[in-house]
Enzyme design. Structure first.
Site, PDB file in Angstrom:
ATOM      1  N   SER A 128      10.200  -5.023  -5.649  1.00 49.47           N
ATOM      2  CA  SER A 128      10.869  -3.754  -5.972  1.00 49.47           C
ATOM      3  C   SER A 128      12.161  -4.013  -6.741  1.00 49.47           C
ATOM      4  CB  SER A 128      11.203  -3.041  -4.657  1.00 49.47           C
ATOM      5  OG  SER A 128      12.082  -1.974  -4.878  1.00 49.47           O
ATOM      6  N   TYR A 153      14.906  -2.677   4.434  1.00 46.56           N
ATOM      7  CA  TYR A 153      13.739  -2.627   3.545  1.00 46.56           C
ATOM      8  C   TYR A 153      13.940  -3.561   2.350  1.00 46.56           C
ATOM      9  CZ  TYR A 153      10.600  -1.175  -0.155  1.00 46.56           C
ATOM     10  OH  TYR A 153       9.689  -1.205  -1.185  1.00 46.56           O
ATOM     11  N   LYS A 157      12.021  -7.302   0.957  1.00 43.68           N
ATOM     12  CA  LYS A 157      11.466  -7.646  -0.368  1.00 43.68           C
ATOM     13  C   LYS A 157      12.075  -8.956  -0.866  1.00 43.68           C
ATOM     14  CE  LYS A 157       8.613  -4.272  -0.758  1.00 43.68           C
ATOM     15  NZ  LYS A 157       7.190  -4.550  -0.509  1.00 43.68           N
TER      16      LYS A 157
HETATM   17  P1  NAD Z   1       2.084   3.418   0.924  1.00 43.55           P
HETATM   18  O1  NAD Z   1       2.765   3.600   2.219  1.00 43.55           O
HETATM   19  O2  NAD Z   1       1.441   4.596   0.288  1.00 43.55           O
HETATM   20  O3  NAD Z   1       0.988   2.260   1.035  1.00 43.55           O
HETATM   21  C1  NAD Z   1       1.141   1.169   1.903  1.00 43.55           C
HETATM   22  C2  NAD Z   1      -0.163   1.014   2.682  1.00 43.55           C
HETATM   23  O4  NAD Z   1      -0.034  -0.119   3.544  1.00 43.55           O
HETATM   24  C3  NAD Z   1      -0.471   2.233   3.553  1.00 43.55           C
HETATM   25  O5  NAD Z   1      -1.804   2.634   3.324  1.00 43.55           O
HETATM   26  C4  NAD Z   1      -0.290   1.716   4.979  1.00 43.55           C
HETATM   27  O6  NAD Z   1      -1.159   2.344   5.890  1.00 43.55           O
HETATM   28  C5  NAD Z   1      -0.583   0.224   4.807  1.00 43.55           C
HETATM   29  N1  NAD Z   1       0.047  -0.656   5.808  1.00 43.55           N
HETATM   30  C6  NAD Z   1       1.354  -0.698   6.179  1.00 43.55           C
HETATM   31  N2  NAD Z   1       1.535  -1.644   7.120  1.00 43.55           N
HETATM   32  C7  NAD Z   1       0.326  -2.217   7.339  1.00 43.55           C
HETATM   33  C8  NAD Z   1      -0.139  -3.247   8.194  1.00 43.55           C
HETATM   34  N3  NAD Z   1       0.666  -3.863   9.067  1.00 43.55           N
HETATM   35  N4  NAD Z   1      -1.448  -3.578   8.152  1.00 43.55           N
HETATM   36  C9  NAD Z   1      -2.296  -2.958   7.304  1.00 43.55           C
HETATM   37  N5  NAD Z   1      -1.921  -1.964   6.485  1.00 43.55           N
HETATM   38  C10 NAD Z   1      -0.617  -1.602   6.492  1.00 43.55           C
HETATM   39  O7  NAD Z   1       3.140   2.740  -0.072  1.00 43.55           O
HETATM   40  P2  NAD Z   1       3.076   2.553  -1.643  1.00 43.55           P
HETATM   41  O8  NAD Z   1       4.040   3.482  -2.272  1.00 43.55           O
HETATM   42  O9  NAD Z   1       1.673   2.509  -2.089  1.00 43.55           O
HETATM   43  O10 NAD Z   1       3.741   1.106  -1.748  1.00 43.55           O
HETATM   44  C11 NAD Z   1       2.960  -0.067  -1.813  1.00 43.55           C
HETATM   45  C12 NAD Z   1       3.849  -1.280  -1.884  1.00 43.55           C
HETATM   46  O11 NAD Z   1       4.706  -1.156  -3.016  1.00 43.55           O
HETATM   47  C13 NAD Z   1       4.780  -1.469  -0.688  1.00 43.55           C
HETATM   48  O12 NAD Z   1       4.876  -2.844  -0.426  1.00 43.55           O
HETATM   49  C14 NAD Z   1       6.097  -0.929  -1.171  1.00 43.55           C
HETATM   50  O13 NAD Z   1       7.178  -1.511  -0.495  1.00 43.55           O
HETATM   51  C15 NAD Z   1       6.059  -1.329  -2.621  1.00 43.55           C
HETATM   52  N6  NAD Z   1       6.914  -0.507  -3.492  1.00 43.55           N
HETATM   53  C16 NAD Z   1       6.757   0.847  -3.493  1.00 43.55           C
HETATM   54  C17 NAD Z   1       7.566   1.634  -4.296  1.00 43.55           C
HETATM   55  C18 NAD Z   1       7.445   3.127  -4.271  1.00 43.55           C
HETATM   56  O14 NAD Z   1       8.400   3.804  -4.699  1.00 43.55           O
HETATM   57  N7  NAD Z   1       6.342   3.711  -3.839  1.00 43.55           N
HETATM   58  C19 NAD Z   1       8.527   1.030  -5.120  1.00 43.55           C
HETATM   59  C20 NAD Z   1       8.648  -0.372  -5.106  1.00 43.55           C
HETATM   60  C21 NAD Z   1       7.832  -1.127  -4.290  1.00 43.55           C
HETATM   61  C1  WQD Z   2      15.382   9.142  -7.196  1.00 43.01           C
HETATM   62  C2  WQD Z   2      16.625   9.908  -7.633  1.00 43.01           C
HETATM   63  C3  WQD Z   2      18.111  10.446  -5.824  1.00 43.01           C
HETATM   64  C4  WQD Z   2      15.459  13.204  -3.758  1.00 43.01           C
HETATM   65  C5  WQD Z   2      13.511   4.524  -3.819  1.00 43.01           C
HETATM   66  C6  WQD Z   2      13.824   3.239  -3.106  1.00 43.01           C
HETATM   67  C7  WQD Z   2      13.548   2.069  -3.998  1.00 43.01           C
HETATM   68  C8  WQD Z   2      12.111   2.128  -4.519  1.00 43.01           C
HETATM   69  C9  WQD Z   2      11.822   3.438  -5.159  1.00 43.01           C
HETATM   70  C10 WQD Z   2      10.674   0.943  -3.002  1.00 43.01           C
HETATM   71  C11 WQD Z   2      17.891   9.428  -6.945  1.00 43.01           C
HETATM   72  C12 WQD Z   2      17.536  11.694  -6.450  1.00 43.01           C
HETATM   73  C13 WQD Z   2      16.009  12.304  -4.640  1.00 43.01           C
HETATM   74  C14 WQD Z   2      15.966  14.523  -3.738  1.00 43.01           C
HETATM   75  C15 WQD Z   2      17.496  13.932  -5.482  1.00 43.01           C
HETATM   76  N1  WQD Z   2      11.152   2.005  -3.463  1.00 43.01           N
HETATM   77  N2  WQD Z   2      17.005  12.661  -5.482  1.00 43.01           N
HETATM   78  N3  WQD Z   2      16.970  14.849  -4.609  1.00 43.01           N
HETATM   79  O1  WQD Z   2      16.163   6.160  -4.254  1.00 43.01           O
HETATM   80  O2  WQD Z   2      15.677   5.627  -6.697  1.00 43.01           O
HETATM   81  O3  WQD Z   2      14.322   4.611  -4.976  1.00 43.01           O
HETATM   82  O4  WQD Z   2      12.147   4.502  -4.238  1.00 43.01           O
HETATM   83  O5  WQD Z   2      10.900  -0.199  -3.253  1.00 43.01           O
HETATM   84  O6  WQD Z   2      13.748   0.922  -3.250  1.00 43.01           O
HETATM   85  O7  WQD Z   2      15.193   3.258  -2.747  1.00 43.01           O
HETATM   86  O8  WQD Z   2      14.044   7.008  -5.386  1.00 43.01           O
HETATM   87  O9  WQD Z   2      12.847   9.140  -5.464  1.00 43.01           O
HETATM   88  O10 WQD Z   2      14.405   8.692  -3.521  1.00 43.01           O
HETATM   89  O11 WQD Z   2      15.363   9.099  -5.775  1.00 43.01           O
HETATM   90  O12 WQD Z   2      18.413  14.281  -6.241  1.00 43.01           O
HETATM   91  O13 WQD Z   2      15.546  15.384  -2.953  1.00 43.01           O
HETATM   92  O14 WQD Z   2      16.457  11.273  -7.231  1.00 43.01           O
HETATM   93  O15 WQD Z   2      19.468  10.643  -5.509  1.00 43.01           O
HETATM   94  O16 WQD Z   2      18.927   9.511  -7.879  1.00 43.01           O
HETATM   95  P1  WQD Z   2      15.196   5.864  -5.314  1.00 43.01           P
HETATM   96  P2  WQD Z   2      14.098   8.536  -4.963  1.00 43.01           P
END
Ligand code: NAD
Ligand code: WQD
Length: 344
Positions: A128, A153, A157
């Site tokens: 991330s 969190y 990562k």
């Molecule tokens: P998500 O929660 O939709 O998907 C994660 C999946 O993993 C879920 O289906 C959950 O049931 C499963 N899971 C969690 N713990 C588990 C375990 N112990 N055993 C088996 N399954 C398990 O999340 P996502 O948005 O698809 O994110 C996927 C990956 O990408 C994560 O590692 C997340 O940290 C990373 N990521 C997400 C974002 C984002 O904004 N969505 C941004 C950066 C990184």
């Molecule tokens: C986006 C922007 C908020 C909600 C998060 C994790 C990051 C990564 C991606 C996993 C920000 C603003 C939000 C609302 C708002 N995930 N906002 N009103 O915080 O950039 O990133 O998801 O790795 O680690 O921190 O994403 O979608 O929460 O916010 O104004 O109701 O929208 O302040 O500027 P963020 P977000």
């Protein structure tokens, strides 16, 4: 020719389900492990409708080593792993760090142990942009400093990248790529799969679509006094399908031995930042719905602005984004409307 088999952990989730679609389209056989802790099995029906293929699904909690090992024994032909499974709610990780360290780290450690034992070749890991913290310079590149994480969190990562780096250094049969995602939003153009936030969404895009559909009435813009053109915070929003395709490109790089070391890192964003107000305006344009929102205080822990350089991924993965912000907000809206129709 037999198809290459890929283990997709967390494959029922938001990014995992979209990546599963792209893997199937690219000709891979997919085995999903997921414990459904943050997803619903119905998402696989959407995958099946899009691809005409039902991926193999194994209900497994990755924190139980023996259950995960049973999958490696049952599917010895697994060559590659894409590891999505993790908890991802940043605020919750601050309130309940043990839950996050336990799930995210034990899942990864179990996986690494088994990839070593079963001589699995390739790993693509969901990292991330959170690892960059508050960046000193924009865009952030893969060489930008990793800042001390302010949330458990984010720490998981950073630690995960280190665990992978050390493991593959000692076990050189494993080649790995960590993809540092920026802010994935949007849904598959079919409207058959998308994000399923449980409870009140913390992220901007689902909050917007739930407001438009009438589920929420208090959309807030967290701060309009940032040093940005319109005062609201800037992020690098990336369409989830573009992000999914980056995983296929990463696997290709590993399968074709194009990688220059057995631990590589790539940013996966668009290279462009958009403000919160711009996202709202794009949504209003694409949906034809005027959103009511209020400007409030900044949200604790938010950074003012971040976007990533994608030069390395463009070259090394031969991957480019195809979708615009409007396509992101339009597809997110289509998905939300389908959810209301009981689509999932
Ligand atoms: P998500 O929660 O939709 O998907 C994660 C999946 O993993 C879920 O289906 C959950 O049931 C499963 N899971 C969690 N713990 C588990 C375990 N112990 N055993 C088996 N399954 C398990 O999340 P996502 O948005 O698809 O994110 C996927 C990956 O990408 C994560 O590692 C997340 O940290 C990373 N990521 C997400 C974002 C984002 O904004 N969505 C941004 C950066 C990184
Ligand atoms: C986006 C922007 C908020 C909600 C998060 C994790 C990051 C990564 C991606 C996993 C920000 C603003 C939000 C609302 C708002 N995930 N906002 N009103 O915080 O950039 O990133 O998801 O790795 O680690 O921190 O994403 O979608 O929460 O916010 O104004 O109701 O929208 O302040 O500027 P963020 P977000």
């Amino acid at each position: 020719m037999t198809k290459s088999k890929v283990l997709v952990t967390g494959g029922v989730g938001y990014i995992g389900s979209h990546t599963t679609v792209e893997l199937i389209k690219a000709g891979y056989d997919v085995v999903i492990v997921d414990n459904l802790s943050n997803s619903e099995i119905s998402m696989l029906a959407g995958v099946e409708r899009i691809t005409d293929t039902r991926p193999i699904f194994e209900l497994v909690d990755m924190t139980t080593l023996s259950d995960l090992e049973a999958i490696f024994k049952k599917h010895p032909e697994i060559e590659s792993v894409i590891h999505f499974a993790a908890f991802k709610a940043v605020d919750e990780s601050v309130e309940n760090p043990v839950k996050y360290y336990r799930n995210n780290m034990i899942s990864l450690l179990n996986l690494m142990r088994l990839m070593v034992k079963y001589k699995t070749k390739n790993l693509v890991f969901s990292s991330s942009c959170t690892v960059y913290g508050t960046p000193d310079e924009l865009p952030v590149t893969e060489k930008s400093p990793i800042k001390k994480s302010v949330t458990p969190y984010g720490e998981t990562k950073q630690m995960a990248e280190r665990v992978i780096q050390d493991t593959v250094a000692a076990n050189t049969h494993i080649n790995s790529i960590a993809l540092r995602y920026f802010n994935p939003i949007g849904a598959h153009s079919s409207g058959l799969i998308g994000e399923l936030p449980l409870g009140i969404p913390g992220n901007l895009m689902p909050y917007i679509t739930q407001t438009a559909i009438g589920k929420r009435s208090d959309l807030k813009v967290f701060g309009n006094d940032y040093d940005t053109p319109d005062g609201s915070a800037i992020r690098d929003y990336i369409h989830v399908v573009d992000l999914a395709k980056a995983h296929i490109a990463a696997l290709k790089r590993l399968n074709e031995s194009q990688n220059q070391s057995n631990f590589e890192v790539f940013n996966v964003g668009t290279g462009n930042g958009h403000s919160v107000i711009e996202v709202i305006q794009s949504f209003e344009k694409m949906s034809g719905i005027k959103l009511d929102y209020t400007i409030t205080e900044r949200r604790a822990g938010d950074i003012p602005k971040i976007w990533g350089s994608t030069k390395l991924a463009n070259k090394g993965l031969n991957w480019h984004v195809e979708k615009t912000l409007d396509e992101m907000t339009e597809s997110a809206w289509k998905w939300e409307q389908n959810l209301k129709k009981g689509f999932k």
